[in-house]
Design a protein around this motif. Structure first.
Motif, PDB file in Angstrom:
ATOM      1  N   ASP A   1      39.340   5.498   7.192  1.00  0.00           N
ATOM      2  CA  ASP A   1      40.762   5.237   6.960  1.00  0.00           C
ATOM      3  C   ASP A   1      41.428   4.747   8.247  1.00  0.00           C
ATOM      4  O   ASP A   1      42.197   3.784   8.253  1.00  0.00           O
ATOM      5  N   ARG A   2      41.110   5.420   9.341  1.00  0.00           N
ATOM      6  CA  ARG A   2      41.699   5.070  10.638  1.00  0.00           C
ATOM      7  C   ARG A   2      41.221   3.696  11.101  1.00  0.00           C
ATOM      8  O   ARG A   2      41.988   2.905  11.644  1.00  0.00           O
ATOM      9  N   MET A   3      39.942   3.424  10.871  1.00  0.00           N
ATOM     10  CA  MET A   3      39.387   2.123  11.258  1.00  0.00           C
ATOM     11  C   MET A   3      40.104   0.984  10.535  1.00  0.00           C
ATOM     12  O   MET A   3      40.524  -0.006  11.155  1.00  0.00           O
ATOM     13  N   VAL A   4      40.266   1.124   9.220  1.00  0.00           N
ATOM     14  CA  VAL A   4      40.917   0.078   8.433  1.00  0.00           C
ATOM     15  C   VAL A   4      42.379  -0.065   8.862  1.00  0.00           C
ATOM     16  O   VAL A   4      42.903  -1.174   8.990  1.00  0.00           O
ATOM     17  N   MET A   5      43.045   1.065   9.105  1.00  0.00           N
ATOM     18  CA  MET A   5      44.436   1.042   9.565  1.00  0.00           C
ATOM     19  C   MET A   5      44.571   0.234  10.850  1.00  0.00           C
ATOM     20  O   MET A   5      45.458  -0.622  10.977  1.00  0.00           O
ATOM     21  N   LEU A   6      43.685   0.482  11.808  1.00  0.00           N
ATOM     22  CA  LEU A   6      43.758  -0.213  13.095  1.00  0.00           C
ATOM     23  C   LEU A   6      43.489  -1.705  12.953  1.00  0.00           C
ATOM     24  O   LEU A   6      44.194  -2.533  13.529  1.00  0.00           O
ATOM     25  N   LEU A   7      42.464  -2.045  12.174  1.00  0.00           N
ATOM     26  CA  LEU A   7      42.101  -3.454  12.043  1.00  0.00           C
ATOM     27  C   LEU A   7      43.171  -4.254  11.308  1.00  0.00           C
ATOM     28  O   LEU A   7      43.310  -5.460  11.522  1.00  0.00           O
ATOM     29  N   LEU A   8      43.945  -3.573  10.457  1.00  0.00           N
ATOM     30  CA  LEU A   8      45.031  -4.249   9.749  1.00  0.00           C
ATOM     31  C   LEU A   8      46.360  -4.188  10.494  1.00  0.00           C
ATOM     32  O   LEU A   8      47.338  -4.803  10.067  1.00  0.00           O
ATOM     33  N   GLY A   9      46.415  -3.411  11.579  1.00  0.00           N
ATOM     34  CA  GLY A   9      47.662  -3.286  12.325  1.00  0.00           C
ATOM     35  C   GLY A   9      48.702  -2.445  11.612  1.00  0.00           C
ATOM     36  O   GLY A   9      49.903  -2.565  11.864  1.00  0.00           O
TER      37      GLY A   9
END
Length: 591
Positions: A539-547
């Motif tokens: 979840d955190r990874m996707v959040m970061l990559l999407l800004g």
């Protein structure tokens, strides 16, 4: 029942080269504009929007139905693609429109309680209550599709590298002191409980004992804890474990994955290998074990420069063996007025800091909150250590090392955010390695910094015999992206004697070890390979990559900040019959 028009294209797919094609589209009415004999409909599905035009060439019946359409009606349309006379540059399909020949209304819709558009600024709890409407927004569909691509990339990559995807149990044994476990009562074993796993840690180690060699899983995990923007009571990990490997092997595999991921989902070529810094260096330079390296403002030790000062705060810190460090904010003097500095000081109190000392370097000298204790010569020494230029501002924190690091670590990133230095299009990966094996809690008790199965540096085991417990490093590593821990792992202990020594250091009795980890200890009696692993927070990874700023923006049906699912109103109350069947009785119920 209405006839089903078999779809030929998605709404966001049509382009000018499709002109003249007979097509069938299905979707939701985003907008309807009726001009009497001419009706325009924006038809939406997860891929985008296409304008549908109904005119005098339609039958009167079709035209009447088109006039009756309202927002969020679900419809099917048959028609011909034509070039638009007035193009819309804001739409991918803005060069074309579909002239309708037939129309079917699958279902009508009441006026929705939220607008179906990305910039609606609606209250988050209302968005979560009507999440199924919120999901119709382009941004949410984009985020879910992006998340799917991340997990597909992970599955493809780890499959190509010899990993086997294995599902581990979601109903496991509760452990003593597992205060953050979610408990599930057992009906067939009255008085007994399952726990939902906080991670698959012990089971993936058992898979290594079982000869799986390379394990991988998109694992659902559960933790009953207070929530923040990047926390949920149920979350997802990209989880893996490997046998017969060392730290370099694990890191090499992960860098390959992240390189492939960034290319496939972001279209970016990132350079490997990533930088590696030790935990000690990360704390001393950045005040954090998950440093953001997109900007400077690094910490520097100035204790030696101020040790002899008459400033009471510094005197006390020096006498008690504390720490005095500073950061220099380039160009910050004109940005941070006294009022803004006071606000920063107040925010720093959350991290234990009792105050901040500041020094402004200006063309005509220095201004400082401690000018009465330091002359310009001493302030110049500090400015020289910090490489400060005219227009810079220096912030100094003094206290126990833990407080100084936490304060300045927070401060440098807070200021960088306020000064617009956190570029979401820059991705700085790095590894933090050589974490301490143990740390002290607030009561002074020794605990494992990661978990008790982490292997210590074998060449440092003498420190245990010498009483230097906190000086022992672990074979642990975290992958960090832009100030956020993306994932973490370690070499695991596979030697039973060493594991017993670690348990003894933590003050765990044989009985406690048996209750908490007995089945894993038992398995190690029959031959455990050297093994290591890592887990990413998906979840955190996707959040970061999407800004995005919250993981709730990348989860289909997240809980709110009170750990509630507002769609289905969970958690809910169980009725008396259910409780009786489980052998449970509530002693107190708060309304």
């Amino acid at each position: 029942m209405s006839e089903l028009f078999k779809r030929t294209h998605m709404c966001g797919e049509l382009r000018l080269e499709d002109e003249g094609q007979q097509v069938v589209l299905n979707g939701w009415v985003a907008k309807q504009r009726s001009l009497g004999a001419l009706v325009f409909v924006d038809l939406r599905d997860k891929t985008g929007i296409t304008q549908i035009t109904f005119d005098e060439n339609c039958s009167p019946e079709v035209l009447d139905k088109a006039r009756s359409l309202r927002s969020e009606y679900v419809i099917g349309v048959k028609g011909t693609v034509r070039e638009r006379s007035s193009r819309n540059p804001n739409l991918d399909t803005g060069d074309i429109e579909v002239f309708a020949e037939d129309l079917v209304i699958y279902s009508e819709a009441d006026t929705p309680p939220i607008y179906i558009k990305d910039d609606d600024n609606v209250d988050e709890n209302l968005r979560l209550k009507y999440r199924y409407l919120d999901l119709r927004k382009h941004k949410m569909q984009r985020n879910l599709t992006f998340r799917h691509k991340v997990t597909k990339c992970a599955r493809d990559y780890f499959d190509e590298n010899g990993f086997t995807e294995v599902e581990t149990p979601d109903l496991i044994k509760p452990t003593p002191e597992g205060a953050r476990d979610y408990l599930v009562p057992s009906r067939v074993n009255p008085g007994s409980f399952y726990a939902l796993p906080q991670s698959p840690q012990m089971f993936k180690q058992l898979l290594m004992v079982g000869g799986t060699d390379r394990y991988f899983q998109i694992a659902k995990c559960f933790r009953d804890e207070d929530l923040r923007a990047d926390r949920q009571p149920e979350f997802t990990q990209i989880d893996l474990e490997m046998s017969f490997v060392d730290t370099d092997d694990v890191i090499q595999i992960q860098e390959g994955f992240l390189k492939k991921l960034m290319k496939e989902v972001k279209g970016m070529d990132i350079e490997t290998p990533f930088p590696r810094i030790t935990y000690k260096e990360a704390m001393e330079r950045f005040g954090s074990d998950k440093p953001d390296t997109r900007f400077g403002f690094e910490l520097k030790d100035i204790k030696d420069l101020v040790a002899g000062s008459e400033f009471p705060v510094f005197q006390k810190v020096v006498e008690e063996g504390g720490d005095i460090r500073a950061i220099c904010i380039t160009g910050g003097s004109s940005v941070y007025s006294r009022k803004k500095v006071d606000k920063l000081t107040e925010e720093c109190k959350h991290y234990g800091a009792k105050g901040l000392v500041w020094i402004r370097k200006e063309e005509d000298g220095f201004k400082s909150s401690v000018s009465k204790f330091f002359d310009d010569e001493k302030l110049a020494e500090i400015a020289d250590r910090m490489k400060a230029q005219n227009g810079d501002i220096i912030f100094i924190a003094s206290d126990r090392p833990k407080v100084v690091f936490a304060t300045l670590g927070f401060l440098r990133r807070r200021i960088a955010g306020q000064m617009g230095l956190l570029d979401d299009n820059v991705f700085n990966f790095l590894w933090v390695v050589d974490f301490p094996m143990f740390e002290e809690d607030d009561e002074g008790n020794i605990k494992a910094m990661h978990h008790p199965f982490t292997q210590p540096k074998l060449d440092q085991l003498h420190k245990l015999d010498e009483g230097d417990i906190l000086g022992l490093d672990a074979d642990a590593y975290d992958i960090v992206l832009n100030g956020v821990e993306l994932g973490g792992g370690s070499i695991r202990i596979h030697d039973r004697k060493l594991q017993k020594k670690m348990f003894d250091t933590l003050g765990l009795s044989d009985q406690e070890c048996e209750e908490k980890f007995g089945f894993l200890i038992e398995a190690f009696k029959y031959g455990a390979p050297p093994h290591a692993g890592l887990a990413y927070g998906l979840d955190r990874m996707v959040m970061l990559l999407l800004g995005e700023s919250s993981i709730r923006e990348v989860i289909a049906f997240p809980k709110n900040q009170n750990a509630q699912c507002l769609v289905c109103e969970a958690p809910g109350k169980a009725d008396g019959a259910q409780l009786n069947e489980l052998g449970l009785q509530l002693s107190k119920v708060d309304d």
